[in-house]
Design an enzyme around this catalytic site. Sequence first.
Site, mmCIF file in Angstrom:
data_model
loop_
_atom_site.group_PDB
_atom_site.id
_atom_site.type_symbol
_atom_site.label_atom_id
_atom_site.label_comp_id
_atom_site.label_asym_id
_atom_site.label_seq_id
_atom_site.Cartn_x
_atom_site.Cartn_y
_atom_site.Cartn_z
ATOM 1 N N ASP A 8 26.739 15.616 -22.781
ATOM 2 C CA ASP A 8 27.931 16.099 -23.480
ATOM 3 C C ASP A 8 29.140 15.939 -22.563
ATOM 4 O OD1 ASP A 8 27.851 18.224 -21.699
ATOM 5 O OD2 ASP A 8 27.596 19.782 -23.215
ATOM 6 N N HIS A 9 30.265 16.548 -22.958
ATOM 7 C CA HIS A 9 31.516 16.393 -22.204
ATOM 8 C C HIS A 9 31.436 16.972 -20.792
ATOM 9 C CE1 HIS A 9 31.494 20.264 -24.255
ATOM 10 N NE2 HIS A 9 32.170 20.721 -23.219
ATOM 11 N N CYS A 65 23.798 18.303 -19.627
ATOM 12 C CA CYS A 65 24.951 19.027 -20.184
ATOM 13 C C CYS A 65 25.472 19.919 -19.071
ATOM 14 C CB CYS A 65 24.578 19.772 -21.472
ATOM 15 S SG CYS A 65 23.360 21.091 -21.319
ATOM 16 N N THR A 67 24.510 23.059 -18.269
ATOM 17 C CA THR A 67 23.378 23.731 -17.617
ATOM 18 C C THR A 67 22.062 22.964 -17.734
ATOM 19 O OG1 THR A 67 22.854 24.847 -19.682
ATOM 20 C CG2 THR A 67 24.315 26.014 -18.150
ATOM 21 N N HIS A 98 1.820 18.008 -15.074
ATOM 22 C CA HIS A 98 1.083 19.024 -15.838
ATOM 23 C C HIS A 98 1.452 19.090 -17.314
ATOM 24 C CE1 HIS A 98 -0.059 21.623 -12.069
ATOM 25 N NE2 HIS A 98 -0.347 20.345 -11.921
ATOM 26 N N HIS A 133 -4.951 19.728 -18.083
ATOM 27 C CA HIS A 133 -3.550 19.705 -18.539
ATOM 28 C C HIS A 133 -3.428 19.015 -19.900
ATOM 29 C CE1 HIS A 133 -2.513 21.309 -14.708
ATOM 30 N NE2 HIS A 133 -3.036 20.272 -14.069
ATOM 31 N N ARG A 136 -4.010 21.485 -22.591
ATOM 32 C CA ARG A 136 -2.866 22.400 -22.768
ATOM 33 C C ARG A 136 -1.689 21.696 -23.454
ATOM 34 N NH1 ARG A 136 -4.173 24.440 -16.712
ATOM 35 N NH2 ARG A 136 -5.937 25.735 -17.310
HETATM 36 C C1 RB5 Z 1 29.531 23.212 -22.805
HETATM 37 O O1 RB5 Z 1 30.620 23.984 -22.431
HETATM 38 C C2 RB5 Z 1 28.228 23.883 -22.376
HETATM 39 O O2 RB5 Z 1 28.008 25.028 -23.128
HETATM 40 C C3 RB5 Z 1 27.077 22.915 -22.477
HETATM 41 O O3 RB5 Z 1 27.345 21.803 -21.687
HETATM 42 C C4 RB5 Z 1 25.722 23.435 -22.021
HETATM 43 O O4 RB5 Z 1 25.803 24.012 -20.763
HETATM 44 C C5 RB5 Z 1 24.988 24.261 -22.981
HETATM 45 O O5 RB5 Z 1 23.813 24.617 -22.788
#
Ligand code: RB5
Length: 150
Positions: A8-9, A65, A67, A98, A133, A136
Site C-alpha cells: 500500500d502507500h 504495508c 505494519t 513448519h 507439520h 497441521r
Molecule cells: C495505513 O495507514 C496502514 O493502516 C496500513 O499500511 C497497515 O499498517 C494496516 O495494517
Amino acid sequence: MKLVIGNDHAAVEMKNELKAYLEEKGHEVINVGTDTKESFDYAISALKAAKMVANNEVEGGILICGTGVGISLAANKVKGIRCAACSEPVTARLTKQHNNANMIAFGERIVGMEEAKAIVDAWMNAEFEGGRHERRVNQIMEIEKTQDLK
Ligand code: RB5
C-alpha cells in the site's frame, strides 16, 4: 523464483528496494502494489497478489504495508493462502519450514530495510519440512474448506 510483490502507500520505498534486491539475485518479481504515496487500500494489492499465488502463477508472494498486519489478514481470506506477518527472520524461516507459508508480510513502519531483506531471504531459503507439520497445515486447510475439523 517467480514472485509477486504487493504493497500500500505506506510501503512504496521498501517495495521498490526489495524488488530491485530480488531482481539483482535473478528472481522475477511481479509488482501488483501501488507506486505512489497517495492513500491506497492494502486489500486491493493483497487480493491481486494472493490470487496469483493461489492460482500457481507465481511461486510465492511478498506483501508490505505499514505494519504487515492488514495486508496479511486480507491475503489470508483467499483460499489456499497461508500468509505470515513476520517482523524478524527466525519466524520467517520457521513459517516456511513448519506452516508452508506461501506468502510473507511485514511493515515498512516496523522493520528496517536490512531486516526486511533478511526476512525475505530467510523465508525464500527455507523449505517445508513436511511430516507432522504437513498434518497441521492440512488441518488449517480443512478449517478453510469446512469451517470444522474431523
Ligand atoms: C495505513 O495507514 C496502514 O493502516 C496500513 O499500511 C497497515 O499498517 C494496516 O495494517
